[in-house]
Scaffold this active site. Structure first.
Site, PDB file in Angstrom:
ATOM      1  N   TYR A  14      94.535   1.236   9.827  1.00 53.30           N
ATOM      2  CA  TYR A  14      93.337   2.252   9.890  1.00 53.30           C
ATOM      3  C   TYR A  14      93.665   3.713   9.713  1.00 53.30           C
ATOM      4  CZ  TYR A  14      90.965  -2.180  11.004  1.00 53.30           C
ATOM      5  OH  TYR A  14      90.632  -3.218  10.900  1.00 53.30           O
ATOM      6  N   TYR A 141      83.982  -8.662  17.189  1.00 53.81           N
ATOM      7  CA  TYR A 141      85.082  -8.658  16.532  1.00 53.81           C
ATOM      8  C   TYR A 141      86.199  -9.673  16.623  1.00 53.81           C
ATOM      9  CZ  TYR A 141      89.299  -6.724  14.602  1.00 53.81           C
ATOM     10  OH  TYR A 141      90.749  -6.551  13.763  1.00 53.81           O
ATOM     11  N   ASP A 242      86.706 -17.087  21.207  1.00 50.09           N
ATOM     12  CA  ASP A 242      87.818 -16.207  20.851  1.00 50.09           C
ATOM     13  C   ASP A 242      88.421 -15.514  22.102  1.00 50.09           C
ATOM     14  OD1 ASP A 242      89.539 -14.247  19.836  1.00 50.09           O
ATOM     15  OD2 ASP A 242      88.319 -13.435  18.199  1.00 50.09           O
ATOM     16  N   LYS A 271      97.794 -12.410  21.065  1.00 49.06           N
ATOM     17  CA  LYS A 271      98.110 -11.198  21.684  1.00 49.06           C
ATOM     18  C   LYS A 271      99.143 -11.249  22.840  1.00 49.06           C
ATOM     19  CE  LYS A 271      94.094  -8.365  20.551  1.00 49.06           C
ATOM     20  NZ  LYS A 271      94.997  -7.297  19.381  1.00 49.06           N
TER      21      LYS A 271
END
Length: 425
Positions: A14, A141, A242, A271
């Site tokens: 980003y 997200y 999620d 993660k």
């Protein structure tokens, strides 16, 4: 370290090649500290994007990696199995909601989401139905790959510029009742209306339980999640949760869905799965989902990453699960939450603070203005902490081993930043 080369040629997440941001050269990491090339040590407030829950350079994880790499670092998973994968999946199923019986090992969190969506589509195909839509929430997200982007907020996310190319799914309003606030049953109205209107074309509901991460760091009431599970049951819809950001103790529960005492049909994790050592994710499914998928025309689940079940990653992940099984994380996250609950409200009266919120080892300061990334990052480094904000959100997800003094350092640096106008756009 050749920072000039980095600035000219390496494209960081980003960031722009036209105006690259300053990157800080890291040479090592130990416990909760990141050491820069100049010898300065920073208290890590990010757990390397929420993954290094046990801290850095952990001896138990190191030993697992060393022991496995001498045997084999990788082997294909097609037609082959190995002890690291078996041991990891045993531990995953032992920790996960007990209705989940099958584990699909994947590469990253985004791929775990892709896998979950494909499972849901194949599930309905096996039942002789075409259900091309997913129902999800605004402000959510789910990752940077294309299917994951398609169930991420199409207007208020990092992916809005792909609108028109991505499949268009169904988005319900996010709940407004915060975790610590009074529950407003009307929060479910829009979600209920969307299910009533579209249930015959919906393959599954997918959402982040309790905490919406990169979409806004919103922490919502467990009753909303309970209501979603009830609506999915009423209309016969699959529920995908999620838990890539929230799983493995981050919210004070092993999985965030435990706050609502519900179970998903499909669960995505990643993660912290390897304790932040390397990339690995998993998608867990109930027996009913898995057997239905495999009973369809294809006769199997149609997905198979090259590095699926990587033994090196599985060995380290197993060691990470062993640390979680010791249950130290419960007291660790409780102490971090206690520090957040005491220290964050003191910032709320500042004119630049719109809100503060926390849960488990998650602390959030929402500002009224977007941050100036270059300025505020330099400020945090100067104050001996590593915090990586985005937009108007200054959030902290420190390693579980963080002590009270480390949390004080993080929040103190945020408090100081609020007094420096240049840190905000």
């Amino acid at each position: 370290m050749d920072l000039a080369f980095d600035r000219r040629h390496i494209w960081h997440p980003y960031t722009s090649t036209l105006t690259p941001l300053t990157c800080y050269p890291v040479v090592s990491a130990e416990g909760v500290f990141i050491e820069l090339e100049n010898g300065e040590k920073l208290v890590d407030g990010m757990s390397s994007w929420w993954s290094a829950i046990h801290g850095y350079n952990h001896p138990h994880l190191n030993n697992a990696a060393h022991n496995q790499i001498d045997k084999m670092s990788h082997i294909m998973f097609g037609g082959i199995t190995h002890a690291p994968a078996i041991n990891l999946c045993k531990k995953l199923l032992n920790l996960a909601p007990d209705n989940l019986e099958h584990v699909f090992l994947a590469d990253s969190g985004s791929v775990a989401v892709e896998v979950s969506l494909k499972m849901a589509l194949q599930y309905w195909h096996a039942k002789g139905e075409t259900r091309p839509k997913f129902l999800t929430l605004r402000d959510g997200y789910h990752g940077d790959t294309f299917a994951a982007m398609s169930v991420t907020d199409p207007d208020n996310s990092m992916h809005s510029l792909y609108k028109g190319f991505l499949p268009e799914h169904i988005f319900a309003q996010s709940p407004t009742s915060g975790y610590w606030h009074e529950w407003n049953p009307q929060d479910l109205d829009d979600f209920r209306h969307k299910i009533e209107a579209h249930h015959n074309e919906i393959a599954a509901v997918i959402l982040e339980p309790i905490v919406q991460g990169a979409g806004g760091m919103r922490i919502y009431h467990p009753n909303f999640l309970k209501g979603v599970r009830e609506l999915c049951d009423e209309y016969g819809l699959l529920l995908i949760l999620d838990e890539i950001a929230t799983g493995f103790g981050r919210t004070g529960k092993m999985f965030a869905c435990e706050h609502a005492e519900i179970q998903p049909d499909i669960l995505c994790v990643g993660k912290a799965l390897t304790g932040g050592y390397m990339t690995l994710s998993a998608t867990l499914a109930s027996k009913e989902v898995a057997d239905t998928v495999c009973g369809g025309e294809a006769g199997c689940f149609m997905h198979g990453p090259t590095f699926m079940g990587n033994p090196l990653a599985c060995a380290v992940a197993t060691a990470s699960m062993e640390l979680l099984e010791a249950n130290d994380w419960k007291e660790q996250t409780r102490q971090i939450e206690a520090a957040f609950s005491e220290l964050l409200p003191k910032l709320k009266n500042h004119e630049l603070v719109a809100d503060v919120r926390w849960l488990g080892a998650i602390g959030v300061v929402e500002s009224t203005k977007s941050v100036n990334m270059e300025k505020i990052q330099a400020h945090f480094v100067e104050h001996g902490v590593w915090i990586r904000p985005f937009g108007k959100l200054i959030y902290m997800m420190p390693p579980f081993i963080s002590q009270r003094e480390h949390i004080e350092n993080l929040i103190g640096a945020v408090e100081n930043a609020l007094e420096i106008p240049e840190c905000f756009a």
